[in-house]
Design an enzyme around this catalytic site. Structure first.
Site, PDB file in Angstrom:
ATOM      1  N   LYS A  52      -9.172 -22.014 -19.501  1.00 56.19           N
ATOM      2  CA  LYS A  52     -10.020 -21.482 -20.586  1.00 56.19           C
ATOM      3  C   LYS A  52     -10.267 -20.016 -20.297  1.00 56.19           C
ATOM      4  O   LYS A  52     -10.601 -19.655 -19.168  1.00 56.19           O
ATOM      5  CB  LYS A  52     -11.346 -22.255 -20.603  1.00 56.19           C
ATOM      6  N   THR A  97      -9.330 -28.066 -21.110  1.00 52.54           N
ATOM      7  CA  THR A  97      -9.886 -26.712 -20.958  1.00 52.54           C
ATOM      8  C   THR A  97     -11.354 -26.706 -21.385  1.00 52.54           C
ATOM      9  O   THR A  97     -12.161 -25.941 -20.859  1.00 52.54           O
ATOM     10  CB  THR A  97      -9.088 -25.662 -21.752  1.00 52.54           C
ATOM     11  N   HIS A 292      -4.376  14.486 -20.199  1.00 50.29           N
ATOM     12  CA  HIS A 292      -4.180  15.933 -20.336  1.00 50.29           C
ATOM     13  C   HIS A 292      -5.125  16.550 -21.369  1.00 50.29           C
ATOM     14  O   HIS A 292      -5.364  15.965 -22.430  1.00 50.29           O
ATOM     15  CB  HIS A 292      -2.733  16.232 -20.746  1.00 50.29           C
TER      16      HIS A 292
HETATM   17  O1  LIG Z   1      -1.547  16.105 -10.613  1.00 52.84           O
HETATM   18  C1  LIG Z   1      -0.463  16.052 -11.211  1.00 52.84           C
HETATM   19  N1  LIG Z   1       0.563  15.348 -10.686  1.00 52.84           N
HETATM   20  C2  LIG Z   1       1.794  15.272 -11.298  1.00 52.84           C
HETATM   21  O2  LIG Z   1       2.738  14.614 -10.779  1.00 52.84           O
HETATM   22  C3  LIG Z   1       1.948  15.946 -12.516  1.00 52.84           C
HETATM   23  N2  LIG Z   1       2.993  16.090 -13.379  1.00 52.84           N
HETATM   24  C4  LIG Z   1       2.549  16.852 -14.412  1.00 52.84           C
HETATM   25  O3  LIG Z   1       3.254  17.168 -15.410  1.00 52.84           O
HETATM   26  N3  LIG Z   1       1.263  17.225 -14.230  1.00 52.84           N
HETATM   27  C5  LIG Z   1       0.860  16.674 -13.057  1.00 52.84           C
HETATM   28  N4  LIG Z   1      -0.323  16.716 -12.396  1.00 52.84           N
END
Ligand SMILES: O=c1[nH]c(=O)c2[nH]c(=O)[nH]c2[nH]1
EC number: 1.7.3.3
Length: 337
Positions: A52, A97, A292
């Site tokens: 479950k 269950t 990013h």
């Molecule tokens: O800290 C990072 N590691 C990476 O392997 C990597 N590759 C990337 O494009 N930016 C970063 N930044």
């Protein structure tokens, strides 16, 4: 915190019979009803299990005026010796269950829930002890991040949902084996605005990324770990220590921070701190996606529209794709030299 007073947790269930056992179907029917026999040797059931999922449970411990709560989603999974339910539709050995769900509530009522790891051990132990046909039992528990409300002083009975990170664990036991526990943390989302760089990486015909001596660092950390010595493990303390190690190595001291040359290095630093601080943890694995935040390039715009307060910096948050960085750090066996 040591395991609860019940020593059943460490017992190795045997299938030689016991007064506890309440259900067992005849082994004759079981031997015949395999996928291999049914298919004339062409196929075999290479894995099976059932249970479950997400049994929602709030545990309130009322000690006079002072109340303690923990809320969980508990999932159970059993593997039976018999393939009969799958192959010939014979349910005689199937612990429904729905009964698994009831069992979770009843065990919580009987034993309370001190930590999810200890409760998971009670659950898997129960299934292996109670039903001889169960060969493996698993219990996955996710905890809801409630925190006691602070109103100058800690409130007796009011709580606030504080989803900084989610705690989980998975407890597993196979018949004749000891309990194993994996604990984890997910959703710990952090960001810092300086003290992060990424430079000196491979530059070739595939590269457009420039050295970044200064950048935003943001990630949503996941971590999981296991214990060497579960008897002496303090599960609550271990979880808090992992969370604090990640925050400490990511952020550093409040006024100066700490320099990160890469996500890889920060991740390793956090793992090393955990193994140094928590003796019972045998290995830890962390994943840090690199979320990013791109600089908005204003160089192509005329100066009259780009000039403004030099303290303003604008970035574009990027959901996808993200870099994915992980590593697992374990203790090396002690040298016998
Ligand atoms: O800290 C990072 N590691 C990476 O392997 C990597 N590759 C990337 O494009 N930016 C970063 N930044």
């Amino acid at each position: 915190m040591p395991w609860t007073s019940t020593n059943r947790i460490y017992a190795k269930p045997s299938n030689t019979g016991s007064g506890d056992i309440t259900s067992y179907a005849s082994s004759g029917a079981k031997a015949a009803a395999t996928a291999a026999a049914d298919s004339g040797g062409r196929f075999e059931l290479s894995d099976h299990g059932y249970g479950k999922n997400s049994i929602k449970l709030l545990h309130v411990h009322r000690d006079g005026e002072y109340h303690v709560i923990r809320e969980f989603e508990v999932s159970t999974e059993l593997k039976l010796t018999s393939e009969s339910a799958y192959v010939i539709g014979d349910n005689k050995e199937v612990v429904a269950t729905d009964s698994q769900k009831n069992t979770v509530y009843l065990l919580a009522k009987k034993h309370g829930i001190k930590t999810p790891e200890e409760f998971g051990a009670v659950v898997v132990n129960h299934f292996l002890y109670t039903y001889r046909q169960v060969v493996e039992a698993k219990c996955h528990i996710v905890e809801y991040p409630w925190e006691r409300l602070q109103a100058g002083i800690p409130h007796n009975h009011a709580f606030i949902f504080a989803p900084t990170a989610t705690r989980w664990c998975e407890v597993f036991q196979a018949r004749h084996d000891a309990v194993t526990v994996k604990s984890g943390l997910k959703g710990l989302r952090v960001l810092k605005t300086t003290q992060s760089a990424f430079v000196d990486f491979v530059q070739d015909e595939y590269t457009t990324l420039a050295d970044a001596p200064e950048r935003i660092f943001s990630t949503i950390v996941e971590a999981e770990w296991t214990y060497d010595n579960m008897k002496s493990a303090d599960f609550d303390n271990a979880w808090l220590t992992v969370k604090e190690a990640i925050l400490e190595k990511f952020a550093g001291p409040p006024e100066t921070g700490v320099y990160s040359p890469s996500v890889q290095h920060t991740l390793y630093q956090a793992e090393k701190t955990v193994l140094e601080k928590v003796a019972e943890i045998s290995w830890i694995r962390m994943t840090m996606p690199n979320r990013h935040y791109l600089n908005i390039d204003v160089s192509k715009f005329p100066a009259n529209v780009t000039k403004g307060d030099p303290r303003h910096y604008i970035y574009q948050p990027i959901d996808k794709p993200a870099g994915v960085i992980y590593a697992q750090l374990r203790r090396r066996p002690k040298s016998h030299l």
